[in-house]
Motif scaffolding. Sequence first.
Motif, short mmCIF file in Angstrom:
data_model
loop_
_atom_site.label_atom_id
_atom_site.label_comp_id
_atom_site.label_asym_id
_atom_site.label_seq_id
_atom_site.Cartn_x
_atom_site.Cartn_y
_atom_site.Cartn_z
N SER A 19 6.64 6.41 3.29
CA SER A 19 5.26 6.00 3.54
C SER A 19 5.13 5.38 4.93
O SER A 19 4.14 5.61 5.64
CB SER A 19 4.80 4.99 2.48
N VAL B 128 7.15 11.64 0.11
CA VAL B 128 6.49 10.49 -0.53
C VAL B 128 6.18 10.80 -1.99
O VAL B 128 6.47 9.98 -2.89
CB VAL B 128 5.19 10.12 0.22
N VAL C 98 -0.83 5.36 -4.75
CA VAL C 98 -0.38 6.32 -3.73
C VAL C 98 -0.87 7.72 -4.09
O VAL C 98 -1.38 8.46 -3.24
CB VAL C 98 1.16 6.31 -3.62
N PHE D 237 -0.84 3.95 1.71
CA PHE D 237 0.48 4.41 1.25
C PHE D 237 1.51 3.28 1.38
O PHE D 237 2.27 3.01 0.44
CB PHE D 237 0.94 5.62 2.09
#
Length: 308
Positions: free
Chosen positions: A195, A218, A133, A276
């Motif tokens: 996400s 996130v 990520v 993500f």
Amino acid sequence: AQNIQQFVAFRLIQGIAGAGGIVIARSIATDKFSGKDLAKMLAIIGAINGIAPVVAPIIGGVFTEAIGWQGIFIILLVLGVLLLIGCMRFRESLPAENRLATKWADTFNSFKVVLRNKQYVCYVLQLAFAQGVLFAYIASSPFIIQQHYGYSPFAFSICFSINAIAIGGAAAFSVKFRWPANGTLVGCMGMLIFSLLECSALALGCSFWIYELLLIAVLFMMGMTFTTSTALAMECERTNAGTASALLGAVCFSFGGIVSPLVGIGNILVSTGVIFVICSFCSLSCILLALGRRRTKLYFAFSTSQKR
């Protein structure tokens, strides 16, 4: 360097050498601390390791404008000399009675021992997907912020700095959990939820502020898992701390390297959001596998009782 081949080769050697600091830092922490204290120390290390890849491009960009890209390597040389001087004062953190005389073959065999620890492997994979990520964000954000939303390099640097603060703040906040596993669970679930929201927002062509606010959420949730999962992974393999730390770093950065170019497939907004979600889902799955259903319930019950 006379050509690009030499340049890349020297950078490879530089990267291998630089990896030593990340590995040894976690090993020293594991040698000297345990339990809650280990989690606190790894929070500091995690904050630095999480912020550094985000802040470094900003600093590099500032210096590049002032002294050119070649001048960056003069700065790296100075940093290298300072690190070498600092290392001269280093002392072995592992007590003499706990040290083992090992050969190169023993070192490689220790990787097999560590990889047989399924719980450790799950913690490492959780971190690796979380790192995915992070690197997806690093690779995509210049194109999204500057090309898609049309912001200047200076504005992009400010956003990058704010996001770095979110990661560092999350690493510090994660030590508030009485048990590291709770912090990892909360972080992974929050990372997946935000996400999904970020992916949906990007697919629908959201405004910059919606993108940035969801991105901060996130990254904050992701930063929480960096510290807690590192503590859990290192606690699993205290007797092979050096090997465990090396494998942890190698797998995480490998995942980051694999994920980074994937954001360029097709529409970068959609591909970034999808990556993500996939990485967040896999990260949550890994921590649930590491803890097991019964342990997960116990950790949440323990956390709730402590709050009461």
